[in-house]
Design an enzyme around this catalytic site. Structure first.
Site, mmCIF file in Angstrom:
data_model
loop_
_atom_site.group_PDB
_atom_site.id
_atom_site.type_symbol
_atom_site.label_atom_id
_atom_site.label_comp_id
_atom_site.label_asym_id
_atom_site.label_seq_id
_atom_site.Cartn_x
_atom_site.Cartn_y
_atom_site.Cartn_z
ATOM 1 N N SER A 145 68.488 97.398 3.527
ATOM 2 C CA SER A 145 67.610 97.855 2.430
ATOM 3 C C SER A 145 67.884 99.314 2.082
ATOM 4 O O SER A 145 67.947 99.692 0.909
ATOM 5 C CB SER A 145 66.140 97.726 2.843
ATOM 6 N N ARG A 169 67.014 81.453 -6.869
ATOM 7 C CA ARG A 169 65.826 82.190 -6.399
ATOM 8 C C ARG A 169 64.977 82.698 -7.572
ATOM 9 O O ARG A 169 65.484 82.956 -8.656
ATOM 10 C CB ARG A 169 66.267 83.335 -5.481
ATOM 11 N N SER A 171 55.942 92.275 -2.023
ATOM 12 C CA SER A 171 57.407 92.250 -2.125
ATOM 13 C C SER A 171 57.937 93.632 -2.474
ATOM 14 O O SER A 171 57.618 94.189 -3.521
ATOM 15 C CB SER A 171 57.837 91.251 -3.209
ATOM 16 N N ASP A 181 61.821 89.260 7.334
ATOM 17 C CA ASP A 181 63.192 88.766 7.531
ATOM 18 C C ASP A 181 63.442 88.278 8.962
ATOM 19 O O ASP A 181 64.512 87.735 9.251
ATOM 20 C CB ASP A 181 64.202 89.866 7.187
HETATM 21 C C1 S3P Z 1 64.032 93.706 0.718
HETATM 22 C C2 S3P Z 1 62.783 93.179 0.580
HETATM 23 C C3 S3P Z 1 62.385 91.871 1.137
HETATM 24 C C4 S3P Z 1 63.376 91.396 2.198
HETATM 25 C C5 S3P Z 1 64.800 91.570 1.765
HETATM 26 C C6 S3P Z 1 65.095 93.033 1.481
HETATM 27 C C7 S3P Z 1 64.332 95.012 0.098
HETATM 28 O O1 S3P Z 1 62.354 90.910 0.102
HETATM 29 O O2 S3P Z 1 63.129 90.040 2.509
HETATM 30 O O3 S3P Z 1 65.689 91.115 2.771
HETATM 31 O O4 S3P Z 1 65.369 95.619 0.418
HETATM 32 O O5 S3P Z 1 63.523 95.469 -0.724
HETATM 33 P P1 S3P Z 1 61.017 90.670 -0.786
HETATM 34 O O6 S3P Z 1 60.805 91.856 -1.628
HETATM 35 O O7 S3P Z 1 61.329 89.436 -1.587
HETATM 36 O O8 S3P Z 1 59.920 90.446 0.209
#
Ligand code: S3P
Length: 432
Positions: free
Chosen positions: A23, A123, A168, A316
């Site tokens: 991230s 998705r 999210s 995750d």
């Molecule tokens: C992420 C947010 C999460 C996570 C993904 C990385 C990010 O997803 O599952 O692996 O880097 O902002 P969501 O925002 O769909 O929860």
């Protein structure tokens, strides 16, 4: 198709490092590109997802030097410095790339198209496109704007106050990026706090972002100043080795320099609540993010109930948490985790299938699963469904399988964890 075969091994011991946080690595390229001046990034994750982000920014005129020592030098061109890409931008398997870039590209003065692999194109994109449309964005997608490819005609945007139905970070970050280009203020409320790497990194680059109970706000028209960054190890990658060391008797592992941002440490809370012996040593800060060395020792685990605000803090990690649960005494119940259905694959269905092949009793619900722990697993053959975290979780389960466990379609681990198989093989070779 690449396959891997794993079976029971002796105690895992030693000191390891895991690759940089996925991230944070994505955001380092995005924010570095928008900043004025050169941003130096150490510890960047060269996984396929992050390389998709890097390639996309290069296609929009951003020069990035990849130094032999792994450092990235990003020549930021400021908020209006991106240029129209000559071709479709391919986000590969990366949800973070496509969703954050939707927000960023919505406010540009040019046209762009985003697509991805067959998993990403399934998705849901409506969760970002719908609030972006309320800001004035013009974005079209397949299935009434639900799915990629996405065509974006950049527009002047206006701020928005938005209550997200899901916790999210991708939705929140897409709106913060669009908010930087919007007139007025953008506020995002979420049901539970999701990871806050965007907020932290934007502040690191000199932007004012206000975090308050239930949400975050940003004023449009701000600019970013280049700043050096150091990416900590990814706790989501460390999670596989935390669980491995907990479930293989006699193990003790020290995992160096792992990011322990409180919005990501749900895995530590969950494994400790199950009885896991995990210690955070030498806690310190690196570029606005907390890091620590994690010392983990094999432990007798017990089943627990998991739900509520803890879920986004470990979102995750549920595939590998389900492996820990399958080795625990008693039953583990996961609730409020419907989001797992729309990850790289349907992770509830995929992990239930893996664990059932191993002989574990699992029942699924729309928003979670119930797992009955047991002492050992049987081997067999399972499929990753093209999902990196399913492949790696299955590998960890294989460490407790009485006969060989074969995992099909394992090249996907390159998405987030290049070097996973050699690292695991090295530990198994030295196992005592
Ligand atoms: C992420 C947010 C999460 C996570 C993904 C990385 C990010 O997803 O599952 O692996 O880097 O902002 P969501 O925002 O769909 O929860």
């Amino acid at each position: 198709m690449q396959t891997e075969s794993i079976e029971k091994c002796g105690a895992l011991r030693g000191e390891i490092r895991v690759p940089g946080d996925k991230s944070i690595s994505h955001r380092s390229v995005m924010f570095g590109a928008l900043a004025q001046g050169q941003t130096r990034v150490r510890g960047f994750l060269r996984g396929e997802d992050n390389l998709s982000t890097l390639t996309a920014f290069r296609a929009m005129g951003i020069a990035v030097e990849e130094r032999p020592d792994g450092e990235l030098l990003i020549e930021g061109r400021g908020m209006q410095g991106l240029s129209e890409p000559a071709d479709v931008l391919d986000c590969g398997n990366s949800g973070t790339t496509i969703r954050l870039m939707s927000g960023l590209l919505a406010g540009q003065r040019f046209f762009s198209v985003l697509t991805g692999d067959r998993y990403l194109r399934r998705r849901p994109m409506g969760r970002v496109l719908q609030p972006l449309a309320q800001m004035g964005a013009q974005i079209w997608g397949r299935q009434q704007g639900q799915c990629a490819p996405l065509a974006i005609v950049g527009q002047p945007l206006k701020g928005l106050s938005y209550q997200s139905p899901v916790a999210s970070a991708q939705v929140k970050s897409a709106l913060l990026l669009a908010g930087l280009y919007a007139e007025g203020e953008t506020r995002v409320y979420e049901p539970h706090l999701s990871r806050d790497h965007s907020e932290r990194m934007l502040r690191h680059f000199g932007v004012t972002v206000d975090s308050f109970a239930g949400g975050v706000s940003i004023a449009g028209g701000q600019s970013l100043q280049a700043r050096d960054l150091e990416v900590p190890g990814d706790i989501s990658s460390a999670a596989f080795f935390l669980v491995a060391a907990l479930i293989v008797p006699g193990s003790e592992l020290l995992i160096r320099q792992v990011g322990v941002n409180p919005t990501r440490t749900g895995i530590l809370d969950i494994l400790r609540a199950m009885g896991g012996d995990i210690r955070c040593l030498d806690e310190r800060e690196l570029g606005g993010e907390p890091v620590a060395d994690l010392l983990v020792r094999s432990s007798t685990l017990k089943g627990i109930e998991i739900g509520g605000a803890l879920v986004p803090r470990a979102i995750d990690e549920f595939p590998v948490i389900s492996v820990a649960a399958a080795c625990a005494e008693g039953t583990t119940v996961v609730r409020d985790a419907r989001e797992l259905r729309v990850k790289e694959t349907d992770r509830i269905a995929a992990m239930a299938s893996v664990l059932q092949t191993l002989g574990v009793t699992v029942t699924t619900a729309d928003d979670g699963m119930t797992i009955c722990g047991q002492e050992t697993f049987q081997g067999g053959q399972v499929d990753s469904c093209g999902d990196h975290r399913i492949a790696m979780s299955a590998a960890i389960a294989g460490l407790c399988a009485g006969t060989a466990l074969t995992i099909r379609d394992t090249a996907c681990t390159e998405t987030s964890f290049p070097g996973f198989w050699p690292l695991l093989a090295g530990l198994r070779r030295q196992a005592v």
